[in-house]
Structures are given as C-alpha cells and as structure tokens.
Scaffold this active site. Structure first.
Site, PDB file in Angstrom:
ATOM      1  N   CYS A 221      54.007  40.548  33.911  1.00  0.00           N
ATOM      2  CA  CYS A 221      54.544  41.769  33.300  1.00  0.00           C
ATOM      3  C   CYS A 221      54.222  42.986  34.152  1.00  0.00           C
ATOM      4  O   CYS A 221      55.001  43.939  34.226  1.00  0.00           O
ATOM      5  CB  CYS A 221      54.028  41.954  31.875  1.00  0.00           C
ATOM      6  SG  CYS A 221      52.253  41.959  31.737  1.00  0.00           S
ATOM      7  N   THR A 222      53.076  42.955  34.832  1.00  0.00           N
ATOM      8  CA  THR A 222      52.734  44.057  35.732  1.00  0.00           C
ATOM      9  C   THR A 222      53.734  44.104  36.879  1.00  0.00           C
ATOM     10  O   THR A 222      54.271  45.151  37.224  1.00  0.00           O
ATOM     11  CB  THR A 222      51.318  43.874  36.313  1.00  0.00           C
ATOM     12  OG1 THR A 222      50.393  43.755  35.245  1.00  0.00           O
ATOM     13  CG2 THR A 222      50.939  45.025  37.214  1.00  0.00           C
TER      14      THR A 222
END
Lengths: 457, 528
Positions: A221-222
């Site tokens: 997700c980063t």
C-alpha cells in the site's frame, strides 16, 4: 630473508616444490606447541597430506571465493574444486582479484581456477561452472572440507541440507567419518562473519536462521498509494509499472506474485535500469520526493550490497584457521565469528547453539497445526513466513488414497496453474486427515521435509 | 573520456556506495609508500590497488627467496633472485591499470641515512615486518613531517598494527547507530508552527491515521507539558504515563473499541527516541574545547575552521544546539504529510548550514584566506571526530610508557596484551642476537631460555610487575618468525581499510594498537 645474499637458483624438485617453499607453514605442522589441540602430533606427514591427499571444495568464486582460493593454495592445499554458476561482471573487479577486464562475461570458476593454477605451481584447482544443485551426494562426498563464500541464504541452506543428508547413523549413533565440516563466510560492506558447522554435531545454518535479517520489502500500500522515500518510487516502477508495460498479464495477478510471461526485468541490462530510473523520477516528481538517482535505482532493483576487498580479505583470512584440521591444529574458542571495522576494528566470537527442533538437523518431526477448515493457502503462508522455516516456494505433496498427490507446486508453470485452485480449498475438502504426513520440497533444502498434520478444533 | 568514467563508476560501484565519489577522489589522489614487500605488505597493497589508490611506491632492498615465493601471491617462481620491490610491483600493478606502481630497490635504513625527506611526499607510509630500530627511526622522521605511519606485522599466529598520527580528523564518521535529530524536546519555531497547523481532534479519520508519529508525539508533549509544569516526561514512570496518553488518543469506533491506527503504535514505540535530549554530544564538546578550535590562524586546517564555526553557531543562532541534521526516518504517513514534515527539517538544516558557512567565512576573512567550500553540505556536525595517536618514542619511552594500561590488561594473563609484550620481547632478542628466535629447528630449545631472559629484562626496564606465562615464550619460539599467509591476508584486509579511513577521512580509525590472535580468533585494541 637477509639482503645481500647470492640470488638463488630456483631448484624445482620432482614434486614441483622449491627449497623453502613451505617453510612458513611447516613450523605449524612439524613443531609442537603449548596451545595446540591435545590430539595434535607434529609430523612431516601432515604437509604431505595437505599437498597430496586433502580435497577441499570452495563454493563461490566471488569476493570471498577468490580470497579463499588464494589462501588455501598458499597454505599447501593442492586438490581444490570450485563451483560457481556466475559469469564475471565489471562491478566484480574492485575486489575479485583473479579477474581482469578482458574476463568480463566468462565463467568465474574457470577464470579463477586458471589464474591460481598458473600463479601457484602444483596447485590443481578444478572449476565447475554450475549451480550447486546440479551435483548430488556422490560429488560432495569426496571432500574433506567444504568452504562457502556464497551470497545467498537459500544456497547456504541447500548446502547445509546436502551435508546433513550425507550423515550415516549406526543404531542411532552418528558415524563421525560421515561428517564433512562446513565453513561458511559472509560479508557486507564493512561487516563480516565466519562460522564452522559440523553437521549433526554443532549448530547448522537452519538452527540459527534468525541471525539472518529478513529482506526489506516495503508494504504494497505504501508503494502503490503512499510513497514517501525515493526507494518507494523505484519499487513502484519495478513491481507495478514494468510488468504492466512489458507483459500481457493483468496486474491483479502481478500483485499475487504469480509467475509471469513476457520480458522479465533484467537488473544487468542498463536499458532496463534506465527505464525504471525514468519512471521512478516521474513518480517522485508527482509526490515531491527527492533523492532518486541512477545509482539508487540500480541498488534497489538488484538488491545491491556494498562490498570492498578489505572485508573479504579479513573474513577469508579467518577461514583456514577455523578448520580444526591439519592446518594450524588449534581449537578456536567458539564456532561463530563476527567482524566489523566501521569504527576501529571489532571482533566477537560466540558459540551458536543447536536448536532442539531444527527443521533441518534435528530428527524431530515437524508439526503443522491447523483446523480442518483452514485453507491450503494458510499452510503455504505459514511455511514461508514462519521465522524458523522461511521457505521460498514450497511444493506440498501428500499420500491420498494410496497415491502421491501434489497439492500445490509453484515452480513449474503448468502444475502451478493446475494446483492453484487447491489453495482456496480447506484441508478437509482436500481429503487430508488428522495425523497425515505432508512432504514439502523447497529450494532451501535438497531433501523433502516431512510434516505431521495435527488438526486443531 | 566519458566512457572511461562510466567504466570506473561501474568498476567501483560497490565501494562508491560506502565512501561516495568524494571518498573515491581522495583515494585516487593518494600516494602510499610500502616498506618491505613481504606477504603482509603485498596483501595490504592488493586491497588498496583494487579500489583504485592513485599510486604506490614499494621500498625494499631484499632479494626474493624461495620462502618468499611460498607465502606471497605477488611473487612467482621466476621472481627468485630479483629485487623484491621490483618483482612484487609488477604483479601488483597488473591488478589495476588505473594505479601507478613504483619501486625503490633500497634498504629503508639506507634511505633514512641519505635521504629521509624521500618519505615526506607520501599520504601515508606503511611498514611491515620491519626491525624495531629502523621502525623507530622511520617513525621519528614521519612524525616530524606529519605524515601518517601505519606499522603492520604478522608474527606466527599473531597480527599486529600500530597507527602513528599526530592528528587525524574525521569529517564523516558514519556511525552505525546514530540517534535521530528530531528536536522534539526543544522544537525550533518552524517545527512548532508546523505542529500547530495540525488539529488532531477534528481531522478526518483517514488523515488522523496517516499523520506522522513525530507530529502526534509533539502534540501530546504540548498537552503533557501544560499539565506538568512544562516538564517533559523524565523517568520510566512518566514515560509510561505519556505512552498511555498516546494510547488514549487513538480514535475509537461507535462501539468504543480503538481503531487500527499504526501511526499511533509507532508513536508509542518511539517515545524514547522522541525524548532523547537534543544536546551537543561529548565527542563534539571535546572538539569545541580543543586548542586548535580556540585559536584559528591562517595555518588552521579546514576541519578546525569548520569546528570553530559550528561552535560559534551553537553559541549564537543555535542557542546551545548543533545545526539541525535535516533527515527524518521513514514513518507511516501519507506522502503529503511526510514530505511537508521532512521539508520543515530540511529547510531548517539548510538555514543552519548557511549560518555556519557565514561563520566560516568571517574566520577565513579574519586570517586573510578565501573560502572554498564545495562539500559543506555533506558533513554532519554531530559526526565530526578527531583521533590522536601517540608517537612511537612515547610508547617506547621508559618515562612515558602506558604502564597502567599494560598492567591492568595483564590482570588476565591470557589477554592479547601478553602477545604485545612477546612481540616487544622478540624485538629485544633481535637486537641482541641479530636474528629472531627459533627460526631453525635446532635453535628452538635454547632460544626459549634466551627469549625468556629478554622478557624479563623488558619487564624490568619498564618496571612492569606482570606475569608472562612460559607457554607464550615457548609459542613465540615455535613461530620462528614465520609469516603464514592466512594471517598476513587477515592483516592485509584490516590494515588496508584503516589506510582507506586515513586517506578518505571517513569512518573512524583505531587508536592506536591492534592485536589479532589467530589461535583463538580474538582481537583487542589498546592505546599505548
């Protein structure tokens, strides 16, 4: 040693040796001393053993490998085999001193062997431009000692497993003549370590798996939506953008990390790196992140570990002393040595302990505890994520209705496709019973690991 | 030209990641002298030639013997009879065509007699397997010329290194575990303003969960201070209470259960880091108090002008603190919040660096020099270090010997210190008998007695009441001054890296005596 002496004619005897050649080594083999191993007996025959009989295998002809070959050759070892599956790259030349610019592209093992054989007369290094997995027990069994200068934990574990498989037990008692000592070294920047493993007797690689720090993988997700560091931008280009623009497989499967078709990203191809670099810059610009450079891009894509000649020299220098055999006949304090010269110089040794239920070297059967409603996917995740197992791509088989059935296998695309639906099935649905044995194969070991399945409620 | 540079970048890629292009430049401008091309020496040079040292010069009067060829990789069977400096230079040079290799077929004693200034041109002189008297002579010349001197030795299964340098400044020490510089105990105005811009209580859920932990801790510290008489949490109990305060800050859902807020988890985990006092560390305080910092003259090296400028900054704009470092660790946050927080620190760091530059300029102007600051931005004030290694004459002087260090180490009679005393003893033996003990088998037994006498006279001369076990005397006779290749290789790696530290002024060198025990695989560093 004194100057002003008459120049000596080099009288090369029938053995290929000249006067004084082994004088530096002989003092340790032919003289007794107060600190030697209690079983050590000084003798002129030990040198003969080294020169004529002792067979050593060096695994890896890279930073450590080159140093090891030189050290062994100048210490009297003549029958040396070296295995390395790589070819020479320009970036090796700052430390792998057996190679020159003209050797780029050639197999490391072969060039290394040639160099040593011509520089050290009488030394006979036999190269093998192969993967360690291409050899079986009959190959490994011929060596008195095996020394590893590998850059991969998987390879180390495989080697570890191979030597464990050679052990012979008579009525449950280990036959010492079946033990082949394994000396393993590793370096990274200004840090290094070296350890001695006596398979079946002392801690093996898998006993101390936690000593190897896990690889840094940024959360998806980063990378996908919240980049903060230049590294995040590079991983975005590598993991998400490259497959999109270089294969025809939808990105959903990319995220599932399943095998792909199409052009794989080649870290050694400057054009590929350049592409990733440009895309990373664009991504970084979107988020006002600074710090994306070509060098960083290369480093992230290839997982580059900085390296210098000096650390490799230091660690390789400890190795022959760690052999416990003929060479210096001392008993080193502990089996694991750590070195760091960032601030001054620091060494530390400790005794690595065997793990009672080590999946590799203990004879304790491994357990898998899951409820019957658990999906096979969960078992797969356990095998890869558990700190003591850390398997890479396990293949799971079980005996069902008297037949050997592959439940899931990742490494062959056609079988992966066929067995993929099993991942979503429960253990019960797959027909597995409580107490059932599952055989798991993985790159980290040459032998299948047997697990016993215990159903929990 | 450009191609050659790219090729060099590729070749040196793995090491550039450690000491950078500027470190590499320093290496390529260096000229190192090796005295004695014994195996220990050629192994050191190998590890300097491979990374691209500018030039090396070997000084050696010896002729190559069969024994030399046996343990030295940079000699071949047809080197026998040749001058050792010449023979080894050829094979070392061939490792890297970027490097310039030279040799002088001369005994170092002769050079010291006739042309001691020969040694003044080098960035560093390394001597291996050198007799004590010549070593001390050379040490003296180099000390007076302020040329760093590295002595290295392999004696049987013992390795030895001694660094002799008046003053070595380290611009980038690259500490392994540096503390972060977050200034949460005394936020600078721009940081305070930035923190104020956040309204945690009224943020959207998504923003709340993606606020950097630094902001969270800062906000709650403000709250804590208001309720605790402006005192930060000081002890374990207070820090625990502070952590609880943070915990209570986690948003709850409709049922009153705390939501998953990883950034708050990070904040709680990092309370200790956050509360590290932002004070000047001891090593930098020492630099500020040094005489070289106090008296800036036209002769002052750039390092000390820099230190003085930083001190001035601390006393003025810094209000007791060093220039802000400007980097923050990665933390859970959305890109915007992280980048804007990072920019607050970065911009402050640039401002502080500019202030330091102005101090540098005013000092240089005051002593009539021009400012040439290319790399000011690269250093980090907290990582500046200086190392002083005593002259050999002080180590050897009866009145200046470090008696206490030696005696207290020898409380453990198997400490590596005993190996040092044995090396000194074999040097005494050499002085008396013009040879080392036990070189030939027939000598071993009698030499044990002779060597023991040397040990006693050494201890007596220095007034050392320590016990050197007979076993070590026996062991050192056993060695017969042998130089086993593997120990030479270990020392070659160790010494080469120290040489690189000296040349690049990065990473901290040892101070000043390093002993390696290849029997037990242990090592120790002493200041002698």
């Amino acid at each position: 040693m004194a100057d002003g002496e008459e120049p000596m004619a080099l009288d090369v005897g029938s053995s290929g040796d000249w006067d004084g050649r082994w004088r530096h080594v002989q003092k340790f083999l032919e003289r007794s001393g107060p600190f030697t191993h209690p079983d050590f007996e000084p003798s002129e025959e030990t040198l003969q053993f080294l020169l004529e009989t002792c067979k050593i295998l060096v695994i890896g002809a890279g930073g450590l490998g080159c140093e090891l070959l030189k050290n062994l050759a100048l210490s009297g070892f003549r029958h040396i085999h070296v295995v390395d599956m790589d070819t020479i790259d320009v970036s090796n030349l700052n430390r792998q001193f057996l190679f020159r610019s003209k050797d780029v592209g050639h197999p490391k093992a072969e060039v290394a062997a040639d160099f040593i054989n011509s520089r050290v007369p009488g030394c006979h290094v036999v190269p093998h431009f192969k993967k360690i997995q291409e050899f079986d027990e009959s190959f490994y069994r011929q060596f008195h000692i095996i020394v590893c200068g590998l850059d991969s934990i998987i390879a180390r574990r495989w080697m570890n497993g191979m030597l464990l498989s050679l052990l012979v037990y008579d009525d449950g008692v280990l036959d010492p003549s079946s033990i082949i000592p394994l000396i393993d070294g590793g370096t990274e920047g200004f840090k290094g370590n070296a350890r001695v493993i006596l398979p079946g007797m002392t801690a093996c690689i898998d006993c101390t798996l936690e000593l190897y720090p896990p690889q840094i993988n940024f959360p998806m997700c980063t990378i996908a939506s919240m980049p903060r560091l230049p590294e995040h931008c590079i991983e975005y280009a590598r993991i998400l953008q490259w497959p999109k623009e270089n294969t025809s497989i939808p990105s959903l499967l990319v995220l599932m990390c399943l095998p792909l078709y199409g052009v794989a990203l080649d870290g050694d191809n400057p054009e590929h790196i350049h592409w990733v670099f440009q895309k990373s810059l664009e991504r970084a610009a979107e988020f006002n992140i600074i710090g994306v450079t070509y060098r960083l891009t290369q480093g992230v894509v290839k997982r580059i570990i900085p390296a210098v000649a000096s650390t490799n020299a230091v660690i390789a220098g400890t190795v022959p002393s760690r052999e416990n055999t003929a060479l210096f006949a001392y008993v080193p304090l502990n089996n694991y040595l750590v070195f760091n010269d960032v601030d001054g110089l620091y060494t530390y040794t400790f005794e690595a302990e065997r793990k009672e239920n080590c999946s590799a070297c203990s004879q304790v059967p491994q357990k898998l505890q899951f409820p019957p409603s658990a999906k096979l996917q969960e078992v797969l995740e356990y095998l890869t994520e558990n700190a003591s197992l850390q398997m890479k791509s396990p293949a799971i088989t079980a005996t069902l209705e008297g037949k050997n059935k592959t439940l899931y296998l990742q490494t062959v695309a056609s079988i992966e496709e066929k067995t993929r639906p099993n991942l979503c099935k429960t253990l019960k649905e797959l027909g597995l019973a409580d107490g059932q044995e599952l055989a798991v194969a993985d790159v980290t070991t040459p032998q299948t690991v047997l697990f016993k399945l215990n159903f929990t409620s | 030209m450009a191609d050659h540079k790219t090729n060099k970048d590729q070749r040196y890629d793995r090491q550039l990641r450690l000491w950078g292009d500027h470190g590499q430049e320093a290496l390529e401008n260096a000229h190192v002298c090796l005295v004695n091309a014994a195996a220990s020496g050629t192994e050191i040079l190998k590890n300097l030639v491979l990374p691209g040292i500018g030039a090396f010069t070997i000084v050696d009067g010896h002729r190559v013997s069969g024994e030399d060829v046996g343990n030295n990789f940079f000699l071949s069977s047809d080197s026998v009879g040749k001058n050792r400096a010449q023979a080894t230079t050829e094979l070392l040079q061939e490792l890297n065509t970027d490097v310039s290799g030279n040799f002088v077929e001369e005994n170092p004693d002769r050079l010291l007699d006739n042309d001691p200034e020969f040694f003044h041109r080098f960035s560093l002189v390394i001597a291996v397997q050198l007799e004590e008297s010549t070593c001390l002579r050379l040490g003296s010349v180099l000390w007076n010329a302020a040329v760093p001197f590295l002595v290295c030795r392999t004696y049987g299964l013992v390795g030895y290194m001694r660094l002799v340098v008046r003053e070595h400044t380290v611009v980038e020490s690259h500490p392994d575990n540096a503390l972060e510089d977050l200034r949460l105990d005394q936020p600078f105005p721009e940081l305070t303003n930035h923190i104020t811009s956040y309204d945690l209580d009224n943020m959207e859920k998504k923003d709340h969960s993606h606020t950097p932990w630094v902001i969270i801790v800062a906000k709650y510290l403000q709250k804590w201070c208001r309720e605790h008489d402006f005192q930060l949490p000081r002890n374990y109990k207070e820090k625990e209470a502070f952590r609880q305060l943070l915990r209570e800050g986690i948003r709850k859902n409709e049922n009153g259960t705390p939501e998953e807020e990883e950034n708050f988890d990070e904040a709680i985990k990092n309370v200790n880091t956050a509360l590290n006092p932002s004070k000047v560390c001891v090593s930098v305080e020492d630099l500020f108090n040094a005489e070289q910092c106090e008296n800036i003259t036209s002769q002052s090296p750039a390092f000390w002008v820099m230190v003085r400028a930083v001190r001035d900054f601390v006393q003025a704009e810094g209000r007791g603190s060093l220039p802000v470092r400007g980097t923050i660790p990665d933390m859970i946050a959305d890109s915007d919040k992280f980048i804007s927080l990072q920019n607050v620190y970065r911009e402050r760091a640039l401002q502080d660096a500019a202030a330091v530059s102005r101090h540098v300029e005013s000092h240089l102007q005051a002593v009539g020099k021009v400012c040439i600051w290319g790399t000011l931005h690269m250093w980090n004030a907290a990582f500046l270090r200086v190392v002083h290694c005593r002259a050999l004459v002080e180590e050897y002087g009866v009145d200046t010997v470090h008696k206490d260090e030696i005696t207290s180490c020898m409380d453990n009679p198997d400490s590596e210190m005993v190996l040092y005393l044995m090396l000194r003893s074999v040097d005494c033996f050499y002085q008396q008998h013009s040879r080392y003990p036990g070189v030939y088998n027939y000598q071993v037994e009698d030499d044990i007695v002779r060597l023991k006498l040397c040990v006693h006279s050494l201890l007596q001369e220095y007034g050392l009441t320590v016990n050197v076990k007979d076993d070590y005397v026996h062991e050192f006779c056993r060695y017969g001054a042998a130089e086993p290749h593997t120990v030479a290789a270990f020392m070659g790696g160790a010494a080469a890296q120290e040489a690189i530290k000296l040349i690049t002024h990065q990473f901290v060198p040892f101070n000043n005596t390093f002993i390696y025990n290849a029997m037990a695989q242990t090592s120790a560093t002493f200041q002698l």
